[in-house]
Design a protein around this motif. Structure first.
Motif, short mmCIF file in Angstrom:
data_model
loop_
_atom_site.label_atom_id
_atom_site.label_comp_id
_atom_site.label_asym_id
_atom_site.label_seq_id
_atom_site.Cartn_x
_atom_site.Cartn_y
_atom_site.Cartn_z
N HIS A 1 6.35 -25.60 -134.35
CA HIS A 1 6.15 -25.76 -132.90
C HIS A 1 4.93 -24.95 -132.46
O HIS A 1 4.39 -24.14 -133.22
CB HIS A 1 7.39 -25.33 -132.11
CG HIS A 1 7.61 -23.84 -132.10
ND1 HIS A 1 8.18 -23.16 -133.14
CD2 HIS A 1 7.31 -22.91 -131.16
CE1 HIS A 1 8.24 -21.87 -132.85
NE2 HIS A 1 7.71 -21.68 -131.65
N LEU A 2 4.55 -25.19 -131.22
CA LEU A 2 3.45 -24.42 -130.60
C LEU A 2 4.01 -23.58 -129.46
O LEU A 2 5.00 -23.96 -128.81
CB LEU A 2 2.38 -25.36 -130.03
CG LEU A 2 1.70 -26.32 -131.00
CD1 LEU A 2 0.76 -27.25 -130.22
CD2 LEU A 2 0.92 -25.56 -132.07
N MET A 3 3.36 -22.44 -129.23
CA MET A 3 3.70 -21.55 -128.11
C MET A 3 2.46 -21.42 -127.25
O MET A 3 1.34 -21.27 -127.76
CB MET A 3 4.11 -20.17 -128.67
CG MET A 3 4.21 -19.06 -127.64
SD MET A 3 4.40 -17.43 -128.44
CE MET A 3 6.17 -17.40 -128.70
N VAL B 1 -4.24 -27.31 -119.40
CA VAL B 1 -4.13 -26.41 -120.55
C VAL B 1 -3.04 -26.92 -121.51
O VAL B 1 -3.23 -26.93 -122.74
CB VAL B 1 -3.82 -24.97 -120.05
CG1 VAL B 1 -3.29 -24.10 -121.17
CG2 VAL B 1 -5.08 -24.35 -119.42
N ILE B 2 -1.94 -27.38 -120.95
CA ILE B 2 -0.85 -27.90 -121.79
C ILE B 2 -1.33 -29.14 -122.56
O ILE B 2 -1.06 -29.29 -123.77
CB ILE B 2 0.40 -28.21 -120.93
CG1 ILE B 2 1.08 -26.89 -120.52
CG2 ILE B 2 1.38 -29.12 -121.66
CD1 ILE B 2 2.22 -27.05 -119.54
N ALA B 3 -2.08 -30.01 -121.89
CA ALA B 3 -2.60 -31.21 -122.57
C ALA B 3 -3.54 -30.81 -123.69
O ALA B 3 -3.49 -31.38 -124.80
CB ALA B 3 -3.30 -32.10 -121.55
N THR C 1 6.74 -25.90 -127.14
CA THR C 1 8.10 -25.65 -126.65
C THR C 1 8.26 -24.35 -125.87
O THR C 1 9.25 -24.18 -125.18
CB THR C 1 9.10 -25.59 -127.84
OG1 THR C 1 8.67 -24.56 -128.73
CG2 THR C 1 9.15 -26.92 -128.57
N GLN C 2 7.29 -23.42 -126.01
CA GLN C 2 7.50 -22.10 -125.40
C GLN C 2 6.30 -21.69 -124.56
O GLN C 2 5.16 -21.97 -124.91
CB GLN C 2 7.68 -21.05 -126.50
CG GLN C 2 8.94 -21.24 -127.33
CD GLN C 2 8.92 -20.36 -128.58
OE1 GLN C 2 7.91 -20.28 -129.28
NE2 GLN C 2 10.04 -19.71 -128.85
N LEU C 3 6.61 -20.99 -123.48
CA LEU C 3 5.58 -20.35 -122.65
C LEU C 3 5.87 -18.87 -122.58
O LEU C 3 6.97 -18.46 -122.17
CB LEU C 3 5.60 -20.92 -121.22
CG LEU C 3 4.79 -20.09 -120.21
CD1 LEU C 3 3.29 -20.24 -120.46
CD2 LEU C 3 5.14 -20.46 -118.78
N GLY D 1 9.03 -29.03 -119.79
CA GLY D 1 10.10 -28.74 -120.73
C GLY D 1 9.94 -27.46 -121.53
O GLY D 1 10.64 -27.25 -122.52
N LEU D 2 9.02 -26.58 -121.13
CA LEU D 2 8.81 -25.36 -121.90
C LEU D 2 9.86 -24.30 -121.56
O LEU D 2 10.24 -24.13 -120.40
CB LEU D 2 7.40 -24.79 -121.61
CG LEU D 2 6.26 -25.37 -122.46
CD1 LEU D 2 6.13 -26.87 -122.29
CD2 LEU D 2 4.95 -24.68 -122.13
#
Ligand SMILES: [Zn+2]
Length: 481
Positions: A300-302, A316-318, A330-332, A352-353
């Motif tokens: 996953h990515l954080m 930024v998410i894109a 999945t995480q912020l 959904g983070l």
């Protein structure tokens, strides 16, 4: 069946009772208490001098703290009552370690019609956004004289007369369709406060309230010498007036030419996101004033930081997802609660983070996610999602077979009580917000950052700051006094 005679008789009967509608009665009572309708209508300008304090809205040490204030001196608010123009000039001195140090800062800002502007210390005038313009126009009527002038205007619509405790309230809708609530003291009939509502990216629908107290006799009027301004529950200004002048020369309140001739600003500039790989599996996403970082784990990515606004954070998410399309983001990690670093918090939750932050931010974030955003519905308002949050006390490690990130509380930092930094032991990179910002005029928070790094025995080679570019650690050492 239409009965013209009966209707005419009814009109006469109502007139004979001389009973103004309850809404109009509140306005009439307040106008009488202030010095009478006729006197109010002769007011052309107000020039208000004084001093006080400004709060540090959503930038204090902790979400519920209020200890950080700016001392306000040489305050003057000049209002062109009929011309819908006003200018405020003040000197603001922080009582706390600030980015620019403790130095006094002269501020000049105003509104002229729909043009909101500020004037920098070097005299350069800048037009401000349409949303600031809207708030400044609302604020023009946050004074007993201006709200009553507006309420007495035949184009005003008065609605919802009501009593709450010791106050009588009425909503005043002006010709532009905007509404403020006027409250008056049921006994003295003097205005106690004016309230308008606006959208705040972090807090959603908020009330902006100006309270009036310490009424004094000024030129045949009663005028309040004490003004207290709140956004939501946060006090943003307290002003004690030492001199109030009616119909004095208010100076030239026209917007400076550079601001008046500039085009309207509908919103923040479009997001620009640059991507820089700073170590294996770590990217800095920059491009404007606030950076984020992306961390690649095995599956996953954080994301670190959801700053500024929904638009910035969604961009930024894109960009983060585009780096590794096969891995879910999945995480912020949110470094701290300050409004400029959490303007995209709700956007991240809408994507959904799971939010990871310091214990001290958790309640504030839970509240931010639940707040109504009806005035300017954002992504989360359009499709609500619950907050999933994981908190960090002093430290917490997130690791799998490819990546290790250690989150640490930056304890005792004078910038905020709830700051987290992220340390990557394999690449000896440190990601931090606000504790050290390359190029800042002063670095009041860097010495404490160094202490925290030393106490944790972290071996830092480079700092990837959330303001500015990647910097050798030696620069932090040099910046710390
Ligand atoms: Zn901050």
């Amino acid at each position: 069946m239409f009965r013209p005679i009966s209707a005419a008789l009814l009109t006469v009967a109502l007139g004979a009772c001389a009973a103004a509608a309850p809404e109009q009665q509140i306005v009439n009572d307040a106008a009488s208490a202030l010095g009478g309708r006729d006197r109010l209508l002769t007011v052309t300008t107000l020039v208000l001098d004084g001093s006080g304090t400004n709060g540090n809205l959503l930038q204090d040490m902790a979400p519920d703290a209020s200890g950080q204030t700016f001392v306000v001196s040489d305050y003057r608010r000049s209002i062109d009552v009929a011309g819908s123009r006003a200018r405020t000039e003040q000197t603001r001195t922080p009582n706390f370690a600030y980015f620019q140090g403790m130095a006094p800062q002269r501020q000049v800002f105003g509104i002229d019609g729909v043009v909101a502007y500020s004037v920098a210390a070097n005299g350069t005038a800048t037009r401000l956004s349409d949303s600031i313009s809207k708030d400044r126009r609302a604020e023009l009527l946050h004074h007993p004289v201006t709200i009553l002038r507006a309420a007495l205007d035949p184009t005003a619509r008065l609605t919802r007369a009501r009593t709450e405790g010791s106050e009588r309230l009425v909503d005043v809708t002006t010709a532009d369709g905007s509404t403020r609530t006027l409250a008056i003291d049921a006994a003295t009939r003097l205005p106690t406060r004016v309230v308008s509502t606006t959208d705040n990216a972090n807090l959603g629908d908020v009330a902006i309230e100006t309270r009036f107290a310490d009424y004094q006799d000024v030129a045949g009027l009663k005028l309040p010498a004490r003004l207290t301004v709140k956004t939501d529950k946060y006090t943003t200004a307290t002003i004690q007036l030492t001199q109030q002048r009616v119909n004095a020369d208010a100076g030239n309140l026209a917007a400076p030419a550079a601001a008046a001739s500039a085009p309207p600003i509908a919103g923040a500039p479009a997001p620009v996101v640059t991507v820089e790989e700073i170590a294996t599996g770590i990217w800095l996403l920059a491009g404007q004033s606030h950076n984020s970082a992306v961390v690649e784990f095995d599956d996953h990515l954080m994301l670190i930081e959801a700053p500024q606004s929904e638009a910035r954070t969604l961009a930024v998410i894109a960009a983060a997802r585009n780096l590794r399309p096969g891995k879910p983001l999945t995480q912020l990690v949110s470094s701290h609660f300050h409004s400029d670093h959490t303007g995209g918090l709700r956007a991240a939750v809408s994507e959904g983070l799971t939010v990871i932050t310091h214990d001290g931010n958790a309640a504030f974030y839970a509240d931010a996610i639940k707040r109504p955003h009806t005035l300017a519905p954002d992504a989360l308002a359009r499709s609500p999602k619950p907050l999933t949050i994981e908190t960090v006390g002093e430290e917490r490690e997130f690791a799998d077979k490819t990546m290790t990130v250690e989150l640490y509380h930056i304890a005792g930092n004078p910038h905020a009580d709830t700051l987290l930094m992220a340390y990557f032991p394999k690449s000896r990179v440190l990601v931090e917000a606000d504790a050290f910002s390359p190029g800042a005029a002063t670095q009041p928070y860097a010495a404490n950052l160094l202490e925290n790094i030393a106490r944790r025995r972290l071996k830092v080679d480079r700092v990837a700051p959330l303001h500015g570019g990647v910097t050798p650690f030696s620069e932090v050492v040099r910046a710390a006094p």
